[in-house]
Scaffold this motif. Structure first.
Motif, PDB file in Angstrom:
ATOM      1  N   ASP A 152       0.844  -1.190   0.000  1.00  0.00           N
ATOM      2  CA  ASP A 152       0.000   0.000   0.000  1.00  0.00           C
ATOM      3  C   ASP A 152       0.887   1.250   0.000  1.00  0.00           C
ATOM      4  OD1 ASP A 152      -1.825   1.997   0.348  1.00  0.00           O
ATOM      5  OD2 ASP A 152      -2.778   1.143   2.128  1.00  0.00           O
ATOM      6  N   PRO A 153       0.799   2.094  -1.024  1.00  0.00           N
ATOM      7  CA  PRO A 153       1.636   3.309  -1.054  1.00  0.00           C
ATOM      8  C   PRO A 153       1.399   4.228   0.145  1.00  0.00           C
ATOM      9  CG  PRO A 153       0.702   2.879  -3.224  1.00  0.00           C
ATOM     10  CD  PRO A 153       0.034   1.927  -2.272  1.00  0.00           C
ATOM     11  N   GLN A 154       0.211   4.172   0.749  1.00  0.00           N
ATOM     12  CA  GLN A 154      -0.075   5.024   1.894  1.00  0.00           C
ATOM     13  C   GLN A 154       0.686   4.578   3.145  1.00  0.00           C
ATOM     14  OE1 GLN A 154      -4.325   5.117   2.357  1.00  0.00           O
ATOM     15  NE2 GLN A 154      -4.655   6.315   0.503  1.00  0.00           N
ATOM     16  N   LYS A 155       1.242   3.366   3.124  1.00  0.00           N
ATOM     17  CA  LYS A 155       2.002   2.871   4.269  1.00  0.00           C
ATOM     18  C   LYS A 155       3.489   2.791   3.942  1.00  0.00           C
ATOM     19  CE  LYS A 155      -1.864   0.159   6.062  1.00  0.00           C
ATOM     20  NZ  LYS A 155      -2.346  -1.176   6.494  1.00  0.00           N
ATOM     21  N   GLU A 156       3.932   3.690   3.081  1.00  0.00           N
ATOM     22  CA  GLU A 156       5.326   3.673   2.648  1.00  0.00           C
ATOM     23  C   GLU A 156       6.293   3.865   3.809  1.00  0.00           C
ATOM     24  OE1 GLU A 156       8.325   6.086  -0.393  1.00  0.00           O
ATOM     25  OE2 GLU A 156       6.229   6.669  -0.204  1.00  0.00           O
ATOM     26  N   SER A 157       5.898   4.658   4.805  1.00  0.00           N
ATOM     27  CA  SER A 157       6.795   4.916   5.920  1.00  0.00           C
ATOM     28  C   SER A 157       7.103   3.657   6.720  1.00  0.00           C
ATOM     29  CB  SER A 157       6.178   5.972   6.849  1.00  0.00           C
ATOM     30  OG  SER A 157       4.933   5.521   7.343  1.00  0.00           O
ATOM     31  N   SER A 158       6.231   2.636   6.641  1.00  0.00           N
ATOM     32  CA  SER A 158       6.444   1.385   7.364  1.00  0.00           C
ATOM     33  C   SER A 158       6.996   0.278   6.465  1.00  0.00           C
ATOM     34  CB  SER A 158       5.125   0.917   7.995  1.00  0.00           C
ATOM     35  OG  SER A 158       4.595   1.889   8.859  1.00  0.00           O
ATOM     36  N   LEU A 159       7.425   0.631   5.259  1.00  0.00           N
ATOM     37  CA  LEU A 159       7.848  -0.373   4.287  1.00  0.00           C
ATOM     38  C   LEU A 159       9.028  -1.189   4.800  1.00  0.00           C
ATOM     39  CD1 LEU A 159       7.772  -1.682   1.493  1.00  0.00           C
ATOM     40  CD2 LEU A 159       9.125   0.245   0.627  1.00  0.00           C
ATOM     41  N   GLU A 160      10.079  -0.530   5.289  1.00  0.00           N
ATOM     42  CA  GLU A 160      11.251  -1.272   5.757  1.00  0.00           C
ATOM     43  C   GLU A 160      10.890  -2.169   6.941  1.00  0.00           C
ATOM     44  OE1 GLU A 160      15.706  -0.680   7.669  1.00  0.00           O
ATOM     45  OE2 GLU A 160      14.534   1.081   7.095  1.00  0.00           O
ATOM     46  N   TYR A 161      10.062  -1.660   7.842  1.00  0.00           N
ATOM     47  CA  TYR A 161       9.676  -2.467   9.006  1.00  0.00           C
ATOM     48  C   TYR A 161       8.935  -3.723   8.572  1.00  0.00           C
ATOM     49  CZ  TYR A 161       7.379  -3.922  13.300  1.00  0.00           C
ATOM     50  OH  TYR A 161       6.917  -4.665  14.352  1.00  0.00           O
ATOM     51  N   GLU A 162       8.012  -3.608   7.633  1.00  0.00           N
ATOM     52  CA  GLU A 162       7.240  -4.768   7.175  1.00  0.00           C
ATOM     53  C   GLU A 162       8.145  -5.798   6.500  1.00  0.00           C
ATOM     54  OE1 GLU A 162       4.114  -5.495   7.761  1.00  0.00           O
ATOM     55  OE2 GLU A 162       3.908  -3.662   8.947  1.00  0.00           O
ATOM     56  N   LEU A 163       9.103  -5.345   5.695  1.00  0.00           N
ATOM     57  CA  LEU A 163      10.017  -6.275   5.027  1.00  0.00           C
ATOM     58  C   LEU A 163      10.938  -6.953   6.042  1.00  0.00           C
ATOM     59  CD1 LEU A 163      11.000  -4.162   1.877  1.00  0.00           C
ATOM     60  CD2 LEU A 163       9.498  -6.156   1.944  1.00  0.00           C
ATOM     61  N   SER A 164      11.457  -6.184   6.974  1.00  0.00           N
ATOM     62  CA  SER A 164      12.354  -6.767   7.982  1.00  0.00           C
ATOM     63  C   SER A 164      11.596  -7.717   8.903  1.00  0.00           C
ATOM     64  CB  SER A 164      13.025  -5.655   8.795  1.00  0.00           C
ATOM     65  OG  SER A 164      13.861  -4.866   7.984  1.00  0.00           O
ATOM     66  N   LYS A 165      10.359  -7.381   9.224  1.00  0.00           N
ATOM     67  CA  LYS A 165       9.547  -8.266  10.064  1.00  0.00           C
ATOM     68  C   LYS A 165       9.296  -9.592   9.351  1.00  0.00           C
ATOM     69  CE  LYS A 165       5.133  -7.782  10.257  1.00  0.00           C
ATOM     70  NZ  LYS A 165       3.771  -7.241  10.467  1.00  0.00           N
ATOM     71  N   LEU A 166       9.017  -9.534   8.052  1.00  0.00           N
ATOM     72  CA  LEU A 166       8.798 -10.764   7.281  1.00  0.00           C
ATOM     73  C   LEU A 166      10.035 -11.652   7.308  1.00  0.00           C
ATOM     74  CD1 LEU A 166       7.042 -11.123   3.906  1.00  0.00           C
ATOM     75  CD2 LEU A 166       9.439 -11.762   4.017  1.00  0.00           C
ATOM     76  N   LEU A 167      11.211 -11.046   7.123  1.00  0.00           N
ATOM     77  CA  LEU A 167      12.449 -11.828   7.140  1.00  0.00           C
ATOM     78  C   LEU A 167      12.735 -12.388   8.530  1.00  0.00           C
ATOM     79  CD1 LEU A 167      14.707  -9.555   4.900  1.00  0.00           C
ATOM     80  CD2 LEU A 167      13.665 -11.737   4.286  1.00  0.00           C
ATOM     81  N   TYR A 168      12.441 -11.610   9.554  1.00  0.00           N
ATOM     82  CA  TYR A 168      12.663 -12.091  10.913  1.00  0.00           C
ATOM     83  C   TYR A 168      11.766 -13.288  11.218  1.00  0.00           C
ATOM     84  CZ  TYR A 168      12.541 -12.399  15.967  1.00  0.00           C
ATOM     85  OH  TYR A 168      12.578 -12.873  17.254  1.00  0.00           O
ATOM     86  N   GLN A 169      10.515 -13.229  10.782  1.00  0.00           N
ATOM     87  CA  GLN A 169       9.590 -14.332  11.028  1.00  0.00           C
ATOM     88  C   GLN A 169      10.044 -15.607  10.329  1.00  0.00           C
ATOM     89  OE1 GLN A 169       5.984 -12.476   9.644  1.00  0.00           O
ATOM     90  NE2 GLN A 169       5.397 -11.782  11.696  1.00  0.00           N
ATOM     91  N   LEU A 170      10.661 -15.460   9.175  1.00  0.00           N
ATOM     92  CA  LEU A 170      11.149 -16.636   8.459  1.00  0.00           C
ATOM     93  C   LEU A 170      12.457 -17.149   9.041  1.00  0.00           C
ATOM     94  CD1 LEU A 170      10.362 -15.675   4.759  1.00  0.00           C
ATOM     95  CD2 LEU A 170       9.226 -17.410   6.137  1.00  0.00           C
ATOM     96  N   SER A 171      13.221 -16.275   9.669  1.00  0.00           N
ATOM     97  CA  SER A 171      14.488 -16.719  10.250  1.00  0.00           C
ATOM     98  C   SER A 171      14.290 -17.333  11.628  1.00  0.00           C
ATOM     99  CB  SER A 171      15.459 -15.543  10.358  1.00  0.00           C
ATOM    100  OG  SER A 171      14.965 -14.573  11.269  1.00  0.00           O
ATOM    101  N   ASP A 172      13.187 -16.977  12.293  1.00  0.00           N
ATOM    102  CA  ASP A 172      12.920 -17.491  13.634  1.00  0.00           C
ATOM    103  C   ASP A 172      11.439 -17.833  13.742  1.00  0.00           C
ATOM    104  OD1 ASP A 172      13.157 -16.178  17.020  1.00  0.00           O
ATOM    105  OD2 ASP A 172      13.154 -18.227  16.258  1.00  0.00           O
ATOM    106  N   PRO A 173      11.019 -18.954  13.156  1.00  0.00           N
ATOM    107  CA  PRO A 173       9.590 -19.266  13.063  1.00  0.00           C
ATOM    108  C   PRO A 173       8.984 -19.863  14.329  1.00  0.00           C
ATOM    109  CG  PRO A 173      10.873 -20.986  11.992  1.00  0.00           C
ATOM    110  CD  PRO A 173      11.851 -19.963  12.468  1.00  0.00           C
ATOM    111  N   GLN A 174       9.636 -19.737  15.469  1.00  0.00           N
ATOM    112  CA  GLN A 174       9.105 -20.284  16.710  1.00  0.00           C
ATOM    113  C   GLN A 174       7.854 -19.504  17.146  1.00  0.00           C
ATOM    114  OE1 GLN A 174      10.348 -23.045  18.081  1.00  0.00           O
ATOM    115  NE2 GLN A 174      11.798 -23.112  16.382  1.00  0.00           N
ATOM    116  N   PRO A 175       6.868 -20.183  17.743  1.00  0.00           N
ATOM    117  CA  PRO A 175       5.661 -19.484  18.203  1.00  0.00           C
ATOM    118  C   PRO A 175       5.977 -18.509  19.323  1.00  0.00           C
ATOM    119  CG  PRO A 175       5.698 -21.743  19.023  1.00  0.00           C
ATOM    120  CD  PRO A 175       6.821 -21.631  18.030  1.00  0.00           C
TER     121      PRO A 175
END
Length: 609
Positions: A152-175
Motif C-alpha cells: 500500500d503506497p499510503q504505508k510507505e513509511s512502514s515499508l522497511e519495518y514490514e520487510l524486515s519483520k517478514l524476514l525475521y519471522q522466516l528466520s525465527d519461526p518459533q511461536p
C-alpha cells in the motif's frame, strides 16, 4: 599540424580515461552505494542489517509486480520502483542468503496462478478493470511462507519495518508465548450487577488468534520461563515474588507491555467502590518513570461526545486521540487513526535517569487533571467542564528503553534462589495509562447477522495492542526499526500556489452563495405578494433588481474562472522554469565544466609534449 595532433591525442586520452574509470567503478566499487536522499529512504537501518546478518538459511523472495498492466499508472509505478530498489538493497547486503525473484504476473499466465497460490491480492485499477499485482511472497528452507498481499503506497513509511519483520519471522519461526497477568474479566464471565454473562474482550480474543496466550492472576508466584512477551493489565496487590519475577524478567531482556489506570471505570463495581488505581510504583521507579495513579487527565480538545439522559454532552474524561496526538515516528502508532479511552493517567520521567524516554500518546495542550476519587464520584459529567482549568499537555503512553536498574537489592525471602540481575542496558517496556482502552465499548460495536455476532471496530485500540505485542515479540533489531521517510516529495511551491488560489476561490464562492440565498428569499417574498392567483408580476424596479443580480452573477462566475486560470498560469510558469533548468541550463553548465576540464587537460598534455 602538431596542435591538431595534440588535440586528437588529448581526445583519445580522455575517452580512454573515461572507459578505464567506468571499468574500475564496476569492478572495484560495484557494491558501493551512496544514498543522498534527505530521509535515506534507499538505505537500511542498523536493525535491518542485523536481521540479515542473522539469517542462517537462504530465503527466497518472490516479488510480483504487474509491469505491463500498470503502464500509465505513474504513481503506482514510482512506488513499485521504490519497493524494488529496497528489495535489491536487502539482496545486495544479504548475499547468497537472500534470493530475489522478480515476476510479472501477466493475465492467464502461470505466474498469475503462482501469485494466487501465494495468496497475493490483485488490485482492480483503471477503467478497463485490469488486475494489478504489487506484492511479495517469501519462503525459507523449511518451506515456511510469509506474504505481503499488496504494498500500500499510503504505508510507505512502514515499508522497511514490514520487510524486515517478514524476514525475521522466516528466520525465527518459533511461536510467540504471551503471558497475560490480570485480575480483570478479560475472558468474560458473569456480571455481578446484571447477572448476565459478558463475552470475552475482543482485543484479547484477537490476540489469542495470533499468539499462544497464557493468563495468570495477581496471586501467581511468578512468570512462566517460556514467556516471550509480558502483558500486564491493571496490576494490584501483586505478591513480592511476582514483582521480583517481573523485575528479573525485564532485566534479563524480556519485553513488557503494561496497562495502568488511576480508575478502571469499566469494572461493574467501580461506581460503588470509588477509584481503583493500579499499583506498580516500585518497578516504575527502577525503570525511571512515575505514574500518577490518583489523578485523571481531562482534555477539553480530545473529549468524546456521549449520550446522557438530558441529551448529548462532551465528556472530558473520555478521550479520543487522533493522529495529531500519536507518535508518528513509532511503528506501533504510525498508521493508526483514532484511539479511545477513559480516565487516563499520565507518566512523568524521573530526573537524572539514564533510561531512554519515547512518548507514544499525548493529550492536547488543553488538558488538566482531577483527583481520581473525586472523578469516580461524579455523576453529572457536565460538572467536569464547569470545574475545568487548563494546565498543559500530558504523556499518556511511553516506550522505555536502554539502561535500568533492579527494584530489589537482593533476592526476597521465600523466593527461589537464582542469579540476581542488578541492571540492564536493554530495557524494553511500553507503558499505557489506561485499561478501559482495552474494553469493547471504546473501540468496537456489535451487531447480529443471521444469528452470528459481528464486531465492527470504530477505533484502532485493538490494532494498538496487536502492533505493540507484535513489535515486542520481535528481536531487539526489529524493535529498533522506526518508520522511515517517504520517497515521494511534495511540490511545496505548487501546493502553496494552490492553497492561495483556493482561498480566494472559496471566498468569492461563499459571497456568490450568500447572494443566491438572498435572491431566493426576495423571490419568495415576491411570490407571496402575488396572492392566490399564482401569477408572479414583477414591478419595473423589481425586474431591474433581478436583472442586475443576474449580471452580477455572470461577473462573479467570470472572476472565479479568472482565479482558476491564474492558478493554472502560475503553475505552468513554474513548470516552464523547471523544464528550462532541467533540459537546457543543467546541460549547458555541464558542457561548460567539461570544456574547462578539457582545456586544462589539453594544456597539461601540451606541456608534457
Amino acid at each position: 599540424m602538431s596542435n591538431k595532433l595534440s588535440s586528437m591525442l588529448a581526445a583519445v586520452l580522455l575517452v580512454l580515461v573515461f572507459f578505464v574509470l567506468v571499468l574500475l567503478n564496476n569492478q572495484l566499487m560495484g557494491g558501493f552505494r551512496a544514498d543522498l536522499t534527505e530521509d535515506r529512504v534507499y538505505s537500511l537501518s542498523a536493525g535491518s542489517k542485523q536481521i540479515l546478518k542473522e539469517l542462517d538459511e537462504p530465503v527466497h523472495l518472490y516479488f510480483f509486480y504487474s509491469d505491463k498492466a500498470s503502464k500509465g499508472m505513474t504513481s503506482l509505478r514510482n512506488y513499485a520502483n521504490r519497493v524494488e530498489s529496497l528489495l535489491e538493497e536487502y539482496s545486495s547486503l544479504a548475499g547468497d542468503k537472500l534470493v530475489l525473484h522478480k515476476i510479472d504476473p501477466e493475465p492467464f499466465s502461470e505466474a498469475e496462478d503462482q501469485a494466487s497460490q501465494f495468496g497475493l491480492t490483485a488490485a482492480t485499477i483503471g477503467a478497463a478493470g485490469d488486475s494489478v499485482y504489487l506484492g511479495l511472497a517469501a519462503r525459507n528452507a523449511y518451506d515456511d511462507e510469509r506474504t505481503i498481499a499488496f504494498f500500500d503506497p499510503q504505508k510507505e513509511s512502514s515499508l522497511e519495518y514490514e520487510l524486515s519483520k517478514l524476514l525475521y519471522q522466516l528466520s525465527d519461526p518459533q511461536p510467540v508465548n504471551v503471558t497475560l497477568v490480570t485480575d480483570l474479566a478479560v475472558q468474560g464471565g458473569q456480571n455481578p450487577m446484571t447477572g448476565r454473562f459478558d463475552p470475552p474482550w475482543t482485543s484479547f480474543t484477537q490476540l489469542q488468534q495470533l499468539y499462544d496466550v497464557e493468563t495468570l492472576g495477581s496471586d501467581a508466584a511468578g512468570l512462566p520461563a517460556d514467556t516471550n512477551v509480558l502483558v500486564l493489565v491493571h496490576p494490584q496487590n501483586l505478591s513480592e515474588s511476582m514483582l521480583y519475577s517481573i523485575d528479573q524478567y525485564v532485566l534479563n531482556g524480556g519485553k513488557a507491555l503494561v496497562f495502568l489506570d488511576p480508575h478502571h471505570e469499566s469494572d461493574p463495581m467501580a461506581a460503588m467502590g470509588g477509584a481503583n488505581g493500579s499499583e506498580l510504583s516500585q518497578l516504575l521507579s527502577a525503570w525511571g518513570a512515575e505514574f500518577s495513579n490518583q489523578q485523571v487527565v481531562l482534555d477539553a480538545a480530545a473529549g468524546l461526545e456521549i449520550r446522557t439522559q438530558t441529551g448529548t454532552t462532551r465528556h472530558l474524561g473520555f478521550l479520543g486521540l487522533d493522529q495529531g496526538r500519536l507518535d508518528e515516528g513509532d511503528v506501533i502508532t504510525r498508521d493508526l487513526d483514532m484511539l479511545n479511552g477513559a480516565s487516563f493517567g499520565y507518566f512523568t520521567r524521573q530526573e537524572n535517569t539514564p533510561t531512554d524516554w519515547q512518548p507514544l500518546l499525548y493529550s492536547s495542550e488543553s488538558a488538566a487533571v482531577i483527583d481520581s476519587s473525586s472523578y469516580a464520584m461524579i455523576r453529572d459529567v457536565s460538572q467536569l467542564s464547569a470545574d475545568f482549568e487548563q494546565a498543559s499537555r500530558y504523556t499518556l503512553a511511553v516506550r522505555l528503553s536502554g539502561e535500568a536498574r533492579s527494584a530489589f537489592e537482593s533476592v526476597p525471602e521465600g523466593t527461589e534462589k537464582g542469579e540476581h540481575q542488578l541492571q540492564t542496558e536493554a530495557l524494553n517496556v511500553i507503558l499505557v495509562g489506561d485499561t478501559d482502552f482495552l474494553t469493547d465499548r471504546f473501540w468496537v460495536s456489535q451487531s447480529n447477522f443471521f444469528g452470528q455476532t459481528i464486531y465492527t471496530p470504530f477505533a484502532n485500540n485493538g490494532d494498538f495492542l496487536t502492533n505493540a505485542v507484535e513489535n515486542l515479540s520481535g528481536s531487539d533489531a526489529l524493535i529498533s526499526i522506526r518508520s522511515r521517510g517517504t520517497f515521494s516529495r511534495p511540490f511545496e511551491v505548487v501546493e502553496k500556489l494552490t492553497v492561495k488560489a483556493e482561498q480566494s476561490f472559496r471566498e468569492q464562492e461563499k459571497r456568490l452563495q450568500q447572494q443566491l440565498e438572498e435572491t431566493e428569499r426576495q423571490l419568495a417574498q415576491l411570490q407571496e405578494q402575488g396572492g392566490q392567483s399564482g401569477a408572479l408580476v414583477l414591478s419595473q424596479q423589481q425586474q431591474q433588481m433581478l436583472d442586475d443580480f443576474m449580471q452580477q452573477k455572470v461577473d462573479i462566475r467570470k472572476a472565479l474562472r479568472e482565479v482558476r486560470h491564474q492558478l493554472d498560469k502560475d503553475i505552468e510558469q513554474l513548470g516552464t522554469i523547471l523544464k528550462f533548468i532541467n533540459i537546457a541550463l543543467a546541460p549547458i553548465v555541464l558542457v561548460l565544466l567539461l570544456g574547462g576540464l578539457f582545456r586544462l587537460f589539453r594544456a597539461f598534455a601540451g606541456r608534457s609534449l
